[in-house]
Scaffold this motif. Structure first.
Motif, short mmCIF file in Angstrom:
data_model
loop_
_atom_site.label_atom_id
_atom_site.label_comp_id
_atom_site.label_asym_id
_atom_site.label_seq_id
_atom_site.Cartn_x
_atom_site.Cartn_y
_atom_site.Cartn_z
N GLU A 132 0.87 -1.17 0.00
CA GLU A 132 0.00 0.00 0.00
C GLU A 132 0.90 1.23 0.00
N VAL A 133 0.62 2.18 -0.89
CA VAL A 133 1.47 3.37 -1.03
C VAL A 133 0.60 4.62 -0.91
N LYS A 134 1.04 5.55 -0.12
CA LYS A 134 0.43 6.88 -0.02
C LYS A 134 1.50 7.90 -0.39
N ILE A 135 1.16 8.78 -1.36
CA ILE A 135 2.13 9.78 -1.82
C ILE A 135 1.53 11.17 -1.65
N LEU B 261 9.72 7.31 2.33
CA LEU B 261 10.54 7.64 1.17
C LEU B 261 10.50 9.13 0.89
N PHE B 262 11.53 9.61 0.21
CA PHE B 262 11.60 10.99 -0.24
C PHE B 262 12.09 11.00 -1.69
N TYR B 263 11.49 11.88 -2.51
CA TYR B 263 11.89 11.98 -3.91
C TYR B 263 12.62 13.29 -4.13
N ALA B 264 13.86 13.20 -4.57
CA ALA B 264 14.67 14.38 -4.89
C ALA B 264 15.75 13.96 -5.88
N ASN B 265 16.18 14.90 -6.71
CA ASN B 265 17.25 14.63 -7.69
C ASN B 265 16.92 13.43 -8.58
#
Length: 159
Positions: A101-104, A135-139
């Motif tokens: 299960e993913v929550k963004i 998690l974190f999204y960068a670069n």
């Protein structure tokens, strides 16, 4: 002479991380997350690849039996890898995801990943539980900031 060539190849391989397919999507990250830790007893795990999936300050937190008492441990990724290495030197270990299960929201994601553990490839399931990854999204890449996991018990079933 062959050893020098092999070492050079290993160094060149290490420079491949992170693999684009491992970090460009959550699907790829989760696939790699389970691949890096799975293998036969004594088999060297893919720790450089594993490190490329994580923030350099990532932490792992879980309960462990210490002197007969359940205690929460919080470790750096490097310390968690050392603990895992001690186990996998003597025991085959295969873990795979059975549900996710993913929550963004923006650049952050929370992943609940139910897993099964086997102590031989294709063998009987010996443990199940849930990994909760932040998690974190960068670069242009997803990276694991923290991970908390718990095992399934008779009183604590996976929903």
């Amino acid at each position: 002479m062959p050893n020098k060539k092999m070492n050079t190849q290993q160094l060149n391989t290490d420079n491949l991380f992170p693999l684009i397919e491992d970090v460009s999507t959550i699907e790829g990250l989760m696939k790699a997350f389970y691949e890096v830790v799975s293998g036969e007893a004594g088999e060297v795990r893919q720790w450089k690849r594993d490190a490329s999936l994580h923030n350099s300050k990532a932490i792992y937190s879980y309960y462990s039996m210490i002197n007969g008492e359940s205690k929460q441990l919080t470790l750096s990724l490097k310390d968690f890898q050392k603990e895992t290495d001690l186990m996998v030197l003597e025991t085959p270990f295969y873990e795979n995801e059975i549900k996710r299960e993913v929550k963004i929201f923006g650049n952050i994601a929370n992943v609940w990943s139910a897993y099964e553990t086997r102590l031989e490839k294709g063998g009987e399931v010996v443990r199940r539980g849930i990994n909760s990854l932040q998690l974190f999204y960068a670069n242009n890449k997803w990276e694991i900031i923290s991970l908390v996991f718990d095992k399934e018990t008779e009183r604590n079933k996976i929903p």
